[in-house]
Design an enzyme around this catalytic site. Structure first.
Site, PDB file in Angstrom:
ATOM      1  N   PRO A  44     -26.674  35.653  58.863  1.00  0.00           N
ATOM      2  CA  PRO A  44     -27.008  34.680  59.973  1.00  0.00           C
ATOM      3  C   PRO A  44     -26.442  35.146  61.290  1.00  0.00           C
ATOM      4  O   PRO A  44     -25.259  35.694  61.348  1.00  0.00           O
ATOM      5  CB  PRO A  44     -26.383  33.436  59.589  1.00  0.00           C
ATOM      6  N   GLU A  45     -27.351  35.106  62.520  1.00  0.00           N
ATOM      7  CA  GLU A  45     -26.980  35.424  63.764  1.00  0.00           C
ATOM      8  C   GLU A  45     -26.974  33.882  64.627  1.00  0.00           C
ATOM      9  O   GLU A  45     -26.768  32.832  63.721  1.00  0.00           O
ATOM     10  CB  GLU A  45     -27.925  36.464  64.355  1.00  0.00           C
ATOM     11  N   LYS A  63     -20.889  33.244  66.169  1.00  0.00           N
ATOM     12  CA  LYS A  63     -21.489  33.007  64.895  1.00  0.00           C
ATOM     13  C   LYS A  63     -20.398  32.409  64.029  1.00  0.00           C
ATOM     14  O   LYS A  63     -20.654  32.344  62.760  1.00  0.00           O
ATOM     15  CB  LYS A  63     -21.810  34.646  64.198  1.00  0.00           C
ATOM     16  N   ARG A  76     -25.656  49.919  60.967  1.00  0.00           N
ATOM     17  CA  ARG A  76     -26.564  49.140  60.550  1.00  0.00           C
ATOM     18  C   ARG A  76     -28.073  49.726  60.707  1.00  0.00           C
ATOM     19  O   ARG A  76     -28.169  50.722  61.754  1.00  0.00           O
ATOM     20  CB  ARG A  76     -26.693  48.047  61.519  1.00  0.00           C
TER      21      ARG A  76
END
Ligand SMILES: [Zn+2]
Length: 290
Positions: free
Chosen positions: A2-3, A69, A280
């Protein structure tokens, strides 16, 4: 993972459901107890699980806010203020239900790690399939210094200036721009999905060195990040793998993503490429992004 928009969606749903209520009882899972004892990855971070359960009892939830976040639960007991901080990690999810059986997806029901029974009778439930989430109890923010280093909220006036200043620091100048915009000390809340989208929108190659982008382009890039985050908040976030709003609701932003997870560029039909940047996977169009 989740961002910012996804966490915002969770907070917007939690506020009307639990703000102003009080924890009557808190129960943590067996897994939390055993992982704490073995020094393994444990969701509860800075306080022994039994003390966590004890201290939470009788806590009044004064306010719930998102910061980057993280979810901040501002708590109060005997006129003293406390902070309970949650990071959802890869797959953390909250539910407000009368009974656990109301959690319809089995994978979430099977990985319940904290049950906060409210005085009003409902259960506030934290489930975390992969257990990368964090539950942290603090008297004040200073007890967990990384929280003090976060960049301003991206929608704040000062955030763009802050981003430009950070880009000038030697430690960021020669780094790939994608790694820099995903750093929470540079921009708050922009993870892989929205960094990928903003760079595609701007036609900037994710591996381009930060100091090889002009100030004007950097300002435009920051605006692109801000715009995509705002759009995603309006859409209820992106539902990718295990993200859910509270009570298992899904967002709609994943249908609007143009580059994240794509095999072909929607602009020029070229096959996309991918690179590992800052650990990433970074998808980009070799023709549109330079
Ligand atoms: Zn293209």
């Amino acid at each position: 993972m989740p961002e910012l928009p996804e966490v915002e969606g969770v907070v917007r749903a939690l506020v009307p459901a639990v703000e102003g209520k009080t924890f009557a009882k808190v129960e943590l899972s067996e897994t939390i107890y055993t992982s704490w004892g073995l020094g393994k990855q444990c969701i509860v971070k800075n306080i022994e699980p039994n003390l966590f359960e004890e201290v939470m009892q009788g806590m009044h939830i004064r306010k719930i806010v998102r910061r980057s976040k993280y979810i901040y639960f501002h708590l109060e007991k005997n006129q003293e203020s406390f902070l309970f901080v949650n990071h959802l990690g890869m797959s953390g999810a909250w539910f407000v239900v009368q009974a656990l059986s109301e959690i319809t997806e089995e994978k979430f029901r099977k990985h319940v790690h904290a049950i906060f029974t409210l005085e009003s009778g409902e259960l506030l439930v934290y489930s975390d399939i992969r257990r990368f989430g964090e539950l942290r109890f603090l008297k004040k923010l200073e007890e967990h210094p990384p929280l003090l280093l976060m960049a301003p909220e991206p929608f704040e006036e000062s955030a763009c200036e802050y981003f430009l200043d950070k880009c000038q620091l030697p430690k960021y100048q020669n780094k790939p721009i994608k790694e820099v915009i995903m750093d929470g000390q540079v921009i708050s809340g922009c993870g892989n999905i929205y960094a990928t989208e903003a760079l595609f929108k701007m036609g900037i190659h994710p591996a381009r060195k930060t100091n090889r982008i002009s100030k004007t382009r950097k300002i435009e890039l920051f605006e692109a990040v801000r715009t995509i985050l705002r759009e995603s908040i309006e859409m209820g976030g992106s539902t990718i793998s295990d993200y859910r709003n509270i009570n298992g609701e899904a967002g709609g932003m994943q249908n609007r993503l143009k580059m994240y997870g794509k095999k072909v560029c929607p602009h020029c039909n070229t096959a996309t490429k991918s690179l590992i940047i800052g650990g990433r996977t970074s998808v980009y169009c070799p023709k549109c992004q330079r």
